[in-house]
Design a protein around this motif. Structure first.
Motif, mmCIF file in Angstrom:
data_model
loop_
_atom_site.group_PDB
_atom_site.id
_atom_site.type_symbol
_atom_site.label_atom_id
_atom_site.label_comp_id
_atom_site.label_asym_id
_atom_site.label_seq_id
_atom_site.Cartn_x
_atom_site.Cartn_y
_atom_site.Cartn_z
ATOM 1 N N ASN A 139 -6.424 0.851 -17.469
ATOM 2 C CA ASN A 139 -7.429 2.381 -17.757
ATOM 3 C C ASN A 139 -7.149 3.166 -17.716
ATOM 4 O O ASN A 139 -5.330 3.368 -16.984
ATOM 5 N N TYR A 140 -6.776 4.565 -18.250
ATOM 6 C CA TYR A 140 -5.689 5.707 -17.665
ATOM 7 C C TYR A 140 -5.819 6.013 -16.495
ATOM 8 O O TYR A 140 -5.021 6.407 -15.899
ATOM 9 N N ALA A 141 -7.185 5.719 -15.578
ATOM 10 C CA ALA A 141 -7.220 6.542 -14.349
ATOM 11 C C ALA A 141 -6.219 5.510 -13.598
ATOM 12 O O ALA A 141 -5.680 5.705 -12.747
ATOM 13 N N LYS A 142 -6.498 3.903 -13.950
ATOM 14 C CA LYS A 142 -5.077 2.362 -13.372
ATOM 15 C C LYS A 142 -3.971 2.874 -13.499
ATOM 16 O O LYS A 142 -3.360 3.066 -12.179
ATOM 17 N N ASN A 192 6.859 -2.364 -19.961
ATOM 18 C CA ASN A 192 6.357 -1.709 -20.127
ATOM 19 C C ASN A 192 5.183 -1.215 -20.628
ATOM 20 O O ASN A 192 4.825 -0.736 -21.503
ATOM 21 N N ALA A 193 3.895 -1.526 -19.515
ATOM 22 C CA ALA A 193 2.952 -1.472 -20.252
ATOM 23 C C ALA A 193 2.506 -0.491 -20.004
ATOM 24 O O ALA A 193 1.052 0.111 -20.758
ATOM 25 N N VAL A 194 3.099 0.324 -19.292
ATOM 26 C CA VAL A 194 2.010 1.588 -18.061
ATOM 27 C C VAL A 194 4.011 2.806 -18.672
ATOM 28 O O VAL A 194 4.547 2.481 -18.324
ATOM 29 N N THR A 195 3.847 3.766 -19.437
ATOM 30 C CA THR A 195 4.318 4.913 -18.915
ATOM 31 C C THR A 195 3.695 5.690 -18.964
ATOM 32 O O THR A 195 3.004 6.350 -19.520
ATOM 33 N N LYS A 196 4.868 7.177 -18.068
ATOM 34 C CA LYS A 196 4.877 8.485 -18.633
ATOM 35 C C LYS A 196 4.208 9.295 -19.751
ATOM 36 O O LYS A 196 4.497 8.754 -20.666
ATOM 37 N N ARG A 252 2.235 7.121 -10.421
ATOM 38 C CA ARG A 252 2.179 8.054 -8.866
ATOM 39 C C ARG A 252 2.303 7.035 -7.414
ATOM 40 O O ARG A 252 2.790 7.585 -6.896
ATOM 41 N N SER A 253 1.847 5.356 -7.442
ATOM 42 C CA SER A 253 2.584 4.965 -6.439
ATOM 43 C C SER A 253 3.999 4.678 -6.281
ATOM 44 O O SER A 253 4.696 4.015 -5.476
ATOM 45 N N HIS A 265 0.820 -1.090 0.214
ATOM 46 C CA HIS A 265 -0.147 0.412 0.308
ATOM 47 C C HIS A 265 0.732 1.663 -0.052
ATOM 48 O O HIS A 265 1.668 1.255 0.489
ATOM 49 N N VAL A 266 0.493 2.008 -1.045
ATOM 50 C CA VAL A 266 1.169 2.904 -1.028
ATOM 51 C C VAL A 266 0.004 4.577 -0.939
ATOM 52 O O VAL A 266 -0.218 4.253 -2.580
#
Length: 145
Positions: free
Chosen positions: A84-87, A141-145, A93-94, A43-44
């Motif tokens: 999705n985008y929110a996740k 690299n499924a999620v990138t900034k 962030r975490s 948990h972060v």
């Protein structure tokens, strides 16, 4: 009606158990690929990181998505589509917060690991702890900034 809420509770319990089993199998998979598991279900702030794993060059923040292969689930698409985008923003962030508190020279990466189970239904009498994956797909690299 009480039977409806009981049914909803059973479904949630089933989803939680299959999700937890998927995370176990994803962690085993990462270890077999040469990673060391640093943390699970960490948990972060108000978010959770399913798995943090490291190898020589990378620190990986892994989001695990589990699906039983049923006709009903096919309409939802691939498990990774649930990120999705929110996740994605929560994961970024975490990971950033974790790295602020735990600096490392390793390259950070956010991956999604899809765990597929055979076609089962929450009414199927099965010991979920013995469930074996029919497939695991590691999306680097499924999620990138």
């Amino acid at each position: 009606p009480p039977e409806l809420s009981e049914k909803t509770s059973q479904t949630m319990n089933y989803k939680k158990k299959t999700g937890a089993r998927g995370e176990e199998l994803a962690a085993e998979y990462l270890v077999s690929e040469g990673y060391t598991i640093t943390a699970r279900n960490l948990h972060v702030s108000h978010d959770e990181i399913d798995i943090i794993a490291e190898n020589e060059g990378y620190i990986v923040f892994a989001e695990v998505k589990t699906r039983a292969q049923t006709s009903q689930n096919k309409r939802y698409g691939r498990p990774a589509a649930a990120v999705n985008y929110a996740k994605s923003q929560k994961l970024i962030r975490s990971a950033e917060e974790y790295l602020r508190e735990n600096p490392t020279a390793k390259q950070p990466r956010i991956d999604v690991i899809e765990v597929y189970f055979p076609a089962i239904h929450e009414d199927t009498p099965i010991d979920i702890s013995t469930l074996r994956a029919t497939g695991i797909k590691h999306i680097r690299n499924a999620v990138t900034k």
